[in-house]
Design a protein around this motif. Structure first.
Motif, short mmCIF file in Angstrom:
data_model
loop_
_atom_site.label_atom_id
_atom_site.label_comp_id
_atom_site.label_asym_id
_atom_site.label_seq_id
_atom_site.Cartn_x
_atom_site.Cartn_y
_atom_site.Cartn_z
N SER A 173 0.82 -1.20 0.00
CA SER A 173 0.00 0.00 0.00
C SER A 173 0.86 1.26 0.00
O SER A 173 0.39 2.34 -0.35
CB SER A 173 -0.93 0.00 1.22
N LEU A 174 2.13 1.13 0.40
CA LEU A 174 3.06 2.26 0.42
C LEU A 174 4.13 2.15 -0.67
O LEU A 174 5.03 2.99 -0.73
CB LEU A 174 3.74 2.36 1.80
N TYR A 175 4.03 1.14 -1.50
CA TYR A 175 5.00 0.94 -2.58
C TYR A 175 4.58 1.74 -3.81
O TYR A 175 3.42 1.71 -4.22
CB TYR A 175 5.06 -0.55 -2.92
N LYS A 176 5.52 2.50 -4.39
CA LYS A 176 5.22 3.29 -5.57
C LYS A 176 5.91 2.77 -6.81
O LYS A 176 5.30 2.59 -7.86
CB LYS A 176 5.64 4.75 -5.33
N SER A 177 7.20 2.55 -6.71
CA SER A 177 7.97 2.15 -7.88
C SER A 177 9.25 1.46 -7.44
O SER A 177 9.79 1.72 -6.36
CB SER A 177 8.31 3.39 -8.73
N GLY A 178 9.77 0.61 -8.32
CA GLY A 178 11.03 -0.07 -8.04
C GLY A 178 12.24 0.84 -8.15
O GLY A 178 13.35 0.43 -7.80
N GLU A 179 12.02 2.07 -8.59
CA GLU A 179 13.13 3.00 -8.76
C GLU A 179 13.90 3.21 -7.45
O GLU A 179 15.14 3.29 -7.45
CB GLU A 179 12.60 4.33 -9.28
N GLU A 180 13.19 3.30 -6.34
CA GLU A 180 13.86 3.56 -5.06
C GLU A 180 14.66 2.36 -4.57
O GLU A 180 15.46 2.48 -3.64
CB GLU A 180 12.84 3.95 -4.00
N PHE A 181 14.47 1.19 -5.20
CA PHE A 181 15.19 -0.01 -4.79
C PHE A 181 16.22 -0.43 -5.84
O PHE A 181 16.71 -1.56 -5.81
CB PHE A 181 14.21 -1.16 -4.55
#
Length: 416
Positions: A173-181
């Motif tokens: 529910s707080l995940y937006k994109s894999g960019e931050e990982f």
């Protein structure tokens, strides 16, 4: 919360006002700052438009997994130029246009603290608090519709050692994109549609995802021979029994996807449609994740035993691995028991109607439920139509009996 008042209509019934004032004067609690009498129903929850209003809780690459014709709201189809599987932004646009078309004006930024039926008044009393200033409002209504749905709040499991792990632990529910990982090793817990798609998104952003598979799961191709698997299933069910359709789906899946058990994805004993019908567990519609598992870009792990210091995770098979972060794709649940004070219609265990579909939409004293069918928007639409028709019947019946009283009341009140 969505509530509608008939334009120009106010509550001036002296009997109703006397009852309200008497209850406040004889009780130990103070009345809220504002009391609103709603002639029509009060709807708690914005239904499918919760996706539009809570768009921060959806990841960027989100698309409908089912063809658009199976996700339409009553009376309004999707635009013809939308793709078969609309994007998140397209779905939000559709919902906003739907609200504008029917002049639906939700009252946002209010949290329902309690809703209960008042047998003295013969009305439901819904108490809310503003999220900004905490100001209380009480809505008094003849009909109450619980529409917060099956996915009202995130399910966050508790693992031993969570405080020791040291890395970020985040629900989808707080995940937006894999960019931050990007470049990080991420463990995704949960192998449903969300977990599978988050893993794919992480791969596309050059992260190194692994997937925890704690249970059996059906993985089906999203399309078969250019046709939607779900749409094809619905068509076959018109002519064939469910178990035979399940066999056909599993044969097609084996031909197109191979033996998923060899990848660590064991299938349940029941077929995908039968399992969905009995338990509500939805099969995974593959959008490319399985190929990443086959190639080794996504690793499969069993259930977590405990979390350890220095971002280490021990699994039930004895393996211990280090991960930079954990994403919990562990689903959602109903929160109805936390605010609705009644014990007949909804189960306190799972927050769902006790009576299964298709008869779980109507309770007692003007209480209704929509969005708890485990059949997505299609099931919600079926219940919504029934509720609207039932309230219309009640409205007409009550208006027929109350009109003579209203006229005599007006005549009496205007007498010298």
């Amino acid at each position: 919360m969505d509530y509608r008042e008939i334009q120009g209509k106010q509550s001036h019934d002296p009997i109703f006002i006397h009852k309200m004032n008497n209850q406040y004067s004889t009780s130990s609690f103070s009345p809220p700052r504002c009391v609103v009498f709603v002639p029509g129903p009060v709807i708690v929850g914005a239904g499918p438009s919760g996706l539009a209003t809570g768009r921060l809780k959806t990841y960027d690459r989100l698309r409908l997994h089912l063809p658009k014709q199976f996700c339409e709201l009553p009376l309004v189809p999707f635009p013809a130029d939308f793709p078969t599987y609309p994007t998140k932004q397209q779905f939000i646009h559709y919902l906003e246009d739907y609200a504008n078309k029917f002049d639906i004006q939700p009252s946002f930024n209010q949290t329902v603290s309690t809703a209960q039926f008042d047998p003295v008044l013969g009305f439901w009393r819904v108490l809310t608090a503003g999220s900004d200033d905490g100001a209380e409002t009480e809505y008094v209504t003849r009909w109450l519709i619980a529409a917060t749905g099956e996915n009202a709040e995130a399910v966050v499991p508790r693992f031993q050692g969570m405080m020791d792990f040291g890395g970020p632990i985040r629900h989808t529910s707080l995940y937006k994109s894999g960019e931050e990982f990007r470049g990080k090793k991420v463990l995704v817990v949960g192998c449903g549609n969300s977990g599978m798609e988050v893993c794919l998104d992480l791969c596309n952003h050059n992260a190194r995802p692994s997937l925890v598979v704690r249970d059996t799961v059906h993985v089906l191709p999203r399309d078969v021979l250019g046709k939607s698997t779900f749409g094809l299933s619905m068509w076959l069910l018109k002519w064939l029994p469910m178990r035979l359709v399940d066999r056909l789906l599993l044969v097609a899946s084996r031909l197109l996807l191979g033996d998923t058990s060899r990848l660590g994805l064991d299938r349940p004993q029941l077929g995908p449609l039968e399992l969905k019908n009995l338990s509500g567990k939805t099969p995974v519609l593959d959008v490319g994740t399985l190929a990443k598992i086959k190639s080794g870009d996504i690793q499969i792990y069993p259930a977590i035993k405990r979390l350890k210091c220095h971002r280490a995770i021990e699994f039930v098979d004895g393996r211990t691995e280090n991960f930079d972060a954990i994403v919990l794709a562990t689903g959602y649940r109903s929160n109805v028991p936390s605010w609705l004070k009644e014990g007949e219609m909804f189960s306190k265990e799972d927050g769902l109607p006790k009576t299964p579909f298709p008869n779980g939409w109507k309770g007692e004293c003007g209480l209704y439920a929509v969005g708890f069918t485990k059949r997505g928007i299609l099931g919600a639409s079926i219940d919504a139509k029934r509720i609207a028709e039932d309230i219309e019947r009640c409205w007409k019946a009550e208006a027929k009996h109350s009109t003579p009283f209203a006229r005599s009341h007006l005549l009496l009140s205007s007498s010298p």
